[in-house]
Design an enzyme around this catalytic site. Structure first.
Site, PDB file in Angstrom:
ATOM      1  N   CYS A 143      40.360  32.940  50.224  1.00  0.00           N
ATOM      2  CA  CYS A 143      41.216  32.013  49.472  1.00  0.00           C
ATOM      3  C   CYS A 143      42.241  31.316  50.358  1.00  0.00           C
ATOM      4  CB  CYS A 143      41.905  32.755  48.331  1.00  0.00           C
ATOM      5  SG  CYS A 143      40.701  33.472  47.219  1.00  0.00           S
ATOM      6  N   ASN A 164      38.799  30.164  39.718  1.00  0.00           N
ATOM      7  CA  ASN A 164      39.135  30.373  41.125  1.00  0.00           C
ATOM      8  C   ASN A 164      37.971  29.875  41.983  1.00  0.00           C
ATOM      9  OD1 ASN A 164      39.685  31.348  43.680  1.00  0.00           O
ATOM     10  ND2 ASN A 164      40.241  33.413  43.009  1.00  0.00           N
ATOM     11  N   HIS A 182      47.381  28.544  45.541  1.00  0.00           N
ATOM     12  CA  HIS A 182      45.994  28.940  45.288  1.00  0.00           C
ATOM     13  C   HIS A 182      45.883  29.340  43.817  1.00  0.00           C
ATOM     14  CE1 HIS A 182      42.189  30.891  45.401  1.00  0.00           C
ATOM     15  NE2 HIS A 182      42.691  32.101  45.263  1.00  0.00           N
TER      16      HIS A 182
HETATM   17  O1  UT7 Z   1      41.660  34.746  44.822  1.00  0.00           O
HETATM   18  C1  UT7 Z   1      41.538  35.980  45.413  1.00  0.00           C
HETATM   19  C2  UT7 Z   1      42.573  36.878  44.971  1.00  0.00           C
HETATM   20  N1  UT7 Z   1      42.265  37.448  43.674  1.00  0.00           N
HETATM   21  C3  UT7 Z   1      43.224  37.559  42.792  1.00  0.00           C
HETATM   22  O2  UT7 Z   1      44.312  37.117  42.998  1.00  0.00           O
HETATM   23  C4  UT7 Z   1      42.921  38.323  41.520  1.00  0.00           C
HETATM   24  C5  UT7 Z   1      44.013  39.344  41.259  1.00  0.00           C
HETATM   25  N2  UT7 Z   1      43.803  40.145  40.064  1.00  0.00           N
HETATM   26  C6  UT7 Z   1      43.817  39.639  38.818  1.00  0.00           C
HETATM   27  O3  UT7 Z   1      43.943  38.449  38.625  1.00  0.00           O
HETATM   28  C7  UT7 Z   1      43.755  40.610  37.659  1.00  0.00           C
HETATM   29  O4  UT7 Z   1      43.928  41.923  38.146  1.00  0.00           O
HETATM   30  C8  UT7 Z   1      42.439  40.511  36.841  1.00  0.00           C
HETATM   31  C9  UT7 Z   1      42.408  39.217  36.056  1.00  0.00           C
HETATM   32  C10 UT7 Z   1      41.240  40.614  37.758  1.00  0.00           C
HETATM   33  C11 UT7 Z   1      42.377  41.664  35.824  1.00  0.00           C
HETATM   34  O5  UT7 Z   1      43.499  41.619  34.976  1.00  0.00           O
HETATM   35  P1  UT7 Z   1      44.380  42.925  34.735  1.00  0.00           P
HETATM   36  O6  UT7 Z   1      45.414  42.573  33.790  1.00  0.00           O
HETATM   37  O7  UT7 Z   1      44.806  43.409  36.095  1.00  0.00           O
HETATM   38  O8  UT7 Z   1      43.339  43.890  34.055  1.00  0.00           O
HETATM   39  P2  UT7 Z   1      42.838  45.322  34.522  1.00  0.00           P
HETATM   40  O9  UT7 Z   1      41.921  45.186  35.693  1.00  0.00           O
HETATM   41  O10 UT7 Z   1      44.004  46.237  34.653  1.00  0.00           O
HETATM   42  O11 UT7 Z   1      42.020  45.753  33.278  1.00  0.00           O
HETATM   43  C12 UT7 Z   1      42.655  45.965  32.014  1.00  0.00           C
HETATM   44  C13 UT7 Z   1      41.572  46.217  30.980  1.00  0.00           C
HETATM   45  C14 UT7 Z   1      40.546  47.256  31.425  1.00  0.00           C
HETATM   46  O12 UT7 Z   1      40.143  47.989  30.283  1.00  0.00           O
HETATM   47  P3  UT7 Z   1      40.747  49.446  29.998  1.00  0.00           P
HETATM   48  O13 UT7 Z   1      40.403  50.272  31.214  1.00  0.00           O
HETATM   49  O14 UT7 Z   1      42.218  49.246  29.832  1.00  0.00           O
HETATM   50  O15 UT7 Z   1      40.040  49.861  28.762  1.00  0.00           O
HETATM   51  C15 UT7 Z   1      39.391  46.430  31.889  1.00  0.00           C
HETATM   52  O16 UT7 Z   1      38.169  47.094  31.806  1.00  0.00           O
HETATM   53  O17 UT7 Z   1      40.844  45.014  30.755  1.00  0.00           O
HETATM   54  C16 UT7 Z   1      39.453  45.289  30.901  1.00  0.00           C
HETATM   55  N3  UT7 Z   1      38.792  44.071  31.384  1.00  0.00           N
HETATM   56  C17 UT7 Z   1      38.305  43.145  30.542  1.00  0.00           C
HETATM   57  N4  UT7 Z   1      38.278  43.067  29.204  1.00  0.00           N
HETATM   58  C18 UT7 Z   1      37.709  41.977  28.661  1.00  0.00           C
HETATM   59  C19 UT7 Z   1      38.570  43.680  32.650  1.00  0.00           C
HETATM   60  N5  UT7 Z   1      37.931  42.513  32.664  1.00  0.00           N
HETATM   61  C20 UT7 Z   1      37.742  42.165  31.367  1.00  0.00           C
HETATM   62  C21 UT7 Z   1      37.155  41.053  30.746  1.00  0.00           C
HETATM   63  N6  UT7 Z   1      37.165  41.004  29.398  1.00  0.00           N
HETATM   64  N7  UT7 Z   1      36.613  40.029  31.442  1.00  0.00           N
END
Ligand code: UT7
Length: 332
Positions: free
Chosen positions: A116, A287, A257
């Site tokens: 990125c 992204n 970004h």
């Molecule tokens: O460009 C390169 C750099 N990358 C980034 O900057 C990305 C950085 N990270 C993020 O943007 C976020 O961490 C994500 C968008 C990837 C995830 O969001 P989050 O708020 O950190 O969610 P999480 O990973 O903590 O997951 C929370 C819950 C989980 O369920 P449980 O374990 O609480 O039951 C996940 O399984 O959300 C669930 N989950 C989803 N639910 C519905 C993860 N992805 C999805 C989805 N739809 N697509």
């Protein structure tokens, strides 16, 4: 970055494929919802490259758009730097494929891999070529076909990414004051495992086993990347601003970004920026890795949010980890 030859961005051109992948489409593919995606990421749609096309095709279209907007002939490009983590193939470099597709003969170039941060790092490399007097016309392209390395069975990653390309022209500045001011870059390889494509390289060459284990796709631990990105976007922005005796208030635009709207809003809040000082366009594209910043520059220009003399900060954090900021005064 102050040098005998100040450098400006003279134009921008972008390309995204026509085909759209919406949150509603993704609801049919994995266990997700439009509401979750919008709330947690801010993304509504992404553009997806057609089969048979590759990153070089999008880069070529972006350069053609750049040529239309600047009046430059492709033949005038002296150096071509393609920032990408999704090259058409391991080698030859995508820059070579782009050069050939454009039919230009007097250029040289190479690919730059910084995920990125690829665009910001490639811009710094290009600025150095022009500032040193070695070249007068450098084209930097950020282009990624993320759909090619995304696992559309993994809801953690498949909702995040899209395809696209953006190109800028770097030239000696017409007005010294409207040029690149400074940049600050860092890498931290300890973050590598948090965001990577594990197989396909020299460590884990392709095999039936790696394919079976789905190791040729992007793997991400979202939370650590999120925390690192939010902290570092602010830190790297402050470093470059303070070194140049500027405060966030002096910024006309932060062009970050586009990975997650919450990271961008969190960074803006930490820096004390108003909403009108920040470009946020990832709802349209997701992204696109190396392409997000040129796409955001293009949208800022077409929305009349960027004019000559504006103090602009480009800021990115990505896989590696990589961190990059570039400070400039807009030239046109
Ligand atoms: O460009 C390169 C750099 N990358 C980034 O900057 C990305 C950085 N990270 C993020 O943007 C976020 O961490 C994500 C968008 C990837 C995830 O969001 P989050 O708020 O950190 O969610 P999480 O990973 O903590 O997951 C929370 C819950 C989980 O369920 P449980 O374990 O609480 O039951 C996940 O399984 O959300 C669930 N989950 C989803 N639910 C519905 C993860 N992805 C999805 C989805 N739809 N697509």
């Amino acid at each position: 970055m102050r040098s005998a030859c100040p450098v400006q961005i003279s134009g921008v051109g972008c390309h995204v494929p026509e085909r759209l992948l919406t949150n509603q489409d993704l609801e049919k593919m994995v266990d997700t919802s439009d509401e979750w995606i919008l709330q947690r990421t801010g993304i509504a749609t992404r553009h997806i490259l057609d089969p048979g096309k590759a990153t070089s095709d999008m880069a070529v279209e972006a350069i053609k758009a750049l040529c239309r907007s600047t009046g430059m002939e492709p033949q005038e490009i002296e150096v071509l730097i393609v920032a990408t983590v999704t090259p058409d193939m391991y080698f030859p470099a995508t820059a070579c494929l782009v050069q050939d597709k454009l039919g230009i003969s007097r250029t040289w170039g190479f690919d730059l891999s910084a995920a990125c941060c690829g665009f910001v790092y490639a811009v710094s490399a290009g600025v150095a070529f022009v500032a040193s007097g070695m070249h007068r016309r450098v084209v930097v392209v950020g282009a990624d076909s993320m759909s090619r390395i995304i696992d559309y069975q993994d809801r953690n990653t498949c909702v995040l990414f899209g395809d696209g390309a953006g190109a800028v022209l770097l030239e000696p500045a017409v007005q010294e004051e409207n040029s690149f001011v400074d940049a600050h870059h860092e890498i931290d390889g300890s973050g590598g495992p948090s965001l990577c494509m594990p197989a396909g390289g020299s460590l884990m060459p392709p095999s039936c086993e790696t394919v079976k284990q789905r190791l040729h796709y992007v793997k991400q631990e979202g939370q650590p990347v999120f925390k690192f990105a939010t902290r570092k976007m602010e830190e790297a922005s402050r470093i470059v601003l303070e070194r140049n005796h500027l405060s966030p208030d002096d910024l006309r635009l932060l062009i970050p970004h586009q990975a997650n709207a919450r990271i961008i809003r969190g960074t803006a809040e930490r820096l004390g920026l108003r909403e009108d000082q920040v470009i946020l366009n990832l709802h349209k594209y997701g992204n696109t890795t190396a392409a997000t910043i040129p796409l955001a520059i293009r949208d800022a220009l077409s929305d009349n949010r960027l004019v000559k003399g504006d103090v602009v900060l480009l800021a990115s954090v990505g896989a590696g980890f990589t961190v990059g900021t570039a400070l400039l005064r807009w030239a046109y």
